[in-house]
Design an enzyme around this catalytic site. Structure first.
Site, PDB file in Angstrom:
ATOM      1  N   GLU A  63      45.633 -25.789 -26.879  1.00 42.56           N
ATOM      2  CA  GLU A  63      46.621 -26.342 -27.813  1.00 42.56           C
ATOM      3  C   GLU A  63      46.831 -27.844 -27.619  1.00 42.56           C
ATOM      4  OE1 GLU A  63      47.151 -23.476 -26.164  1.00 42.56           O
ATOM      5  OE2 GLU A  63      47.461 -21.960 -27.730  1.00 42.56           O
ATOM      6  N   HIS A  94      56.829 -15.670 -25.928  1.00 45.34           N
ATOM      7  CA  HIS A  94      56.317 -15.715 -27.300  1.00 45.34           C
ATOM      8  C   HIS A  94      57.424 -15.709 -28.354  1.00 45.34           C
ATOM      9  CE1 HIS A  94      52.553 -15.054 -25.360  1.00 45.34           C
ATOM     10  NE2 HIS A  94      51.891 -14.741 -26.440  1.00 45.34           N
TER      11      HIS A  94
END
Lengths: 321, 331
Positions: free
Chosen positions: B64, B133
């Site tokens: 990322e 998450h």
């Protein structure tokens, strides 16, 4: 567009001198407290960026870390704009908003001046991606120090550049110390260039105290990339004479080590080569050196006389229209 | 709006926005994990690889920080990248690139380098994904000058805001929602250009007794609460912010001046959450208009537990909003 073979060695020597004299003047002005924040000097490493300039075209992309004064000067940013940036003046290359670590010159394809170690390496991959996207043969030169090779961003960028075959040269200016920590203490490798192997990227080594070696090695690498887009990694072994930043006395290294490199000075070496070959007289050198010193001194006057960025412009650069 | 309106899912609406902007501008490209060959982890990029090819729909490794930075670099030279985070929880790995590079560049360079990049993907808790998450990141990013942030709650807003974000010359976060991807809504015909400006809230329901300020996942909750409250003869106005930054203060103040009572329903946590800023702005601008202290419904101030019952206890809900409304109306 100047092609590399057109770069005159005497001119390149003059550029190295300008960088050296500019940095000496910056050091003096920092000590006089005319310059705020951090200030990282490049003295000793001049042959690296100038060798790279000699090997590339003006429209190739260049991006570097926070030890960036030389990279802007090498790209043709004026000493005035560079000194004014250190003084935080509106005439600076980043309008006084960036400072020493954030030099930018878009017109000359100098893409910064980045102060988070390793964080500009993915930017370089992105710039190179744009070259490929537009089917241009422009190469991206990405400079960083030996400290950056242990950051995650560096590894992620090398991997993606490898996967996507991006036209970027990762140039590690190995000056043996990441801040005060030596390469042996920070890096689990025998030699830095071996990092490239982990990403199946061709790796090379050059002596950063030798302008001609840097230029010739990079010329070879650049031409190969222009023929067939791919990344490359070049470890350039160099040395900074000063500490990491102005506030660092560099007590972590020996006087002998510093002396060894000073005797191998890149400016002295190129001067000797040119003199020996009858391409440069002592008088010519003195004129060049005086010009560099005068330019650096004049940049201080320019910076002092320049205006501060207006307070009314404080919000002007937060968002683009 | 006309009889030609059609029903699409939030996911389809985003897909249309991507396809239209990719078609319109050759500088636009999409990059992220599983966006190309897999057609998107949540199928938002379905069919785009076939249509636009691998140079414009780019699969990345799970890096990322690296690919966010690669997007910023491409934007420095004038491309208009759309970077998909599989979830904004993973954007925390790329925080440095979003904050230090995308957001600071224009100022640091003295105005030379604007970064026209869109970061998009689902944000906020979904269903039992646990602490790592389930982050609602809007309050983190809202603190950084230089970023714009929108939070579409309906298919129409999703399409219109994403298209506007892609055309914006600044870094824009489009915070979508996994829980909303399959939700349906009415939208203009495909051949009609749909652009919704950033920084414009929308009244999703008119009312006179209380204003429920909401965004993203709390919009359907607020609408459900308003419906339940109607049965108890409380008329709730539902104001969907749609953008967190810039904030449509004008719309907020207008509604509060009408109802005099406010509940902020936010999907993030209470401490330094979006609601804190809204409460501050309201009291600063129109303190005298308030007939009761402002109430906030947010997550509980804990890392998200996996257990379903506990997760439910942490999250905002229509029931919690109803209770908060009753409290401010009784005050």
């Amino acid at each position: 567009m100047s092609a590399p073979e057109q770069r005159d060695e005497v001119e390149m020597l003059a550029l190295m001198l300008l960088i050296r004299r500019f940095e000496e003047r910056a050091s003096q002005q920092y000590q006089a407290q005319k310059i705020g924040g951090f200030c990282h000097l490049y003295i000793g490493q001049e042959a690296v960026v100038v060798g790279a300039i000699a090997a590339t075209r003006d429209d190739d992309y260049l991006i570097t870390a926070y030890r960036d004064h030389a990279h802007a000067l090498a790209r043709g940013t004026s000493a005035n704009a560079c000194m004014a940036e250190l003084f935080g003046k509106v005439t600076g290359c980043s309008r006084g908003l960036g400072g020493s670590m954030h030099y930018f010159d878009k017109a000359r394809h100098m893409y910064g001046g980045h102060a988070i170690v390793g964080a500009h390496v993915p930017l370089a991959a992105g710039i190179a991606l744009a070259s490929k996207y537009r089917n241009e043969d422009r190469v991206t030169l990405c400079f960083f120090g030996d400290g950056a090779i242990n950051q995650g961003a560096f590894h992620e960028a090398l991997n993606m550049a490898g996967v996507l075959k991006l036209p970027v040269i990762f140039i590690c200016e190995n000056n043996l110390f990441a801040m005060g920590t030596s390469v042996e203490r920070s890096t689990s490798l025998k030699q830095i260039v071996d990092r490239a192997e982990g990403y199946d990227i061709p790796g090379f080594i050059a002596d950063g105290m030798n302008f001609r070696e840097v230029r010739d090695k990079l010329t070879e690498v650049v031409e190969a990339i222009r023929q067939n887009s791919h990344p490359a990694f070049v470890e350039i072994r160099t040395y900074r004479y000063r500490g990491h930043s102005m506030s660092d006395p560099a007590s972590y290294r020996t006087k002998d080590q510093l002396e060894k490199y000073r005797l191998d000075d890149p400016i002295t070496r190129l001067r000797a080569q040119l003199t020996r070959e009858g391409k440069l007289s002592n008088e010519q050198f003195d004129v060049m050196d005086k010009h560099a010193k005068d330019t650096a001194l004049a940049s201080v006057t320019f910076a002092e006389k320049s205006e501060e960025p207006p307070i009314e412009e404080l919000y002007n650069y937060t968002y683009a229209p | 709006m006309s009889g030609d309106m059609r029903e699409v899912t939030y996911r389809q609406a985003l897909n249309e926005a991507l396809a239209e902007e990719l078609e319109r501008d050759a500088n636009v490209f999409l990059m992220g994990e599983e966006v190309a060959q897999y057609n998107g982890a949540y199928k938002v990029s379905q069919g785009l690889l076939d249509r636009f090819g691998p140079m414009r729909i780019i699969d990345t490794p799970i890096s990322e920080n690296g690919f966010a930075g690669m997007g910023v670099g491409a934007a420095m030279v004038g491309l208009r990248p759309i970077v998909e985070f599989m979830t904004f929880s993973f954007s925390l790995v790329a925080f440095d690139q979003v904050v230090n590079n995308a957001t600071n560049m224009l100022t640091m360079s003295g105005g030379q380098f604007n970064i026209p990049i869109t970061f998009r993907g689902p944000n906020g808790p979904a269903h039992q994904l646990g602490a790592t998450h389930s982050h609602a990141t809007e309050c983190l990013y809202a603190n950084f000058p230089g970023l714009k942030i929108c939070t579409p709650a309906t298919p129409r807003d999703a399409k219109g805001l994403l298209k506007t974000a892609i055309r914006d010359n600044n870094p824009v976060l489009v915070l979508e929602s996994e829980l909303l991807y399959s939700s349906k809504g009415m939208i203009e015909p495909a051949d009609q250009e749909l652009l919704i400006p950033l920084g414009e809230a929308e009244l999703k329901r008119e009312g006179s007794d209380v204003t429920i300020i909401c965004y993203a996942q709390t919009v359907p909750l607020a609408l459900a609460a308003a419906e339940a409250l109607e049965e108890e003869e409380i008329s709730a106005e539902v104001l969907d912010l749609r953008s967190i930054k810039p904030l449509d203060l004008h719309a907020i103040l207008n509604s509060v001046a009408k109802t005099h009572r406010v509940v902020v329903a936010e999907q993030d946590r209470p401490y330094c959450g979006i609601g804190s800023e809204i409460c501050y702005r309201i009291q600063k601008e129109i303190f005298d208009e308030l007939d009761a202290p402002i109430a906030r419904v947010s997550q509980e101030d804990v890392p998200m537990p996996y257990n379903e019952r506990l997760e439910k206890a942490v999250l905002p809900s229509a029931e919690k909003i109803v209770a908060a409304v009753k409290k401010v109306c009784d005050a």
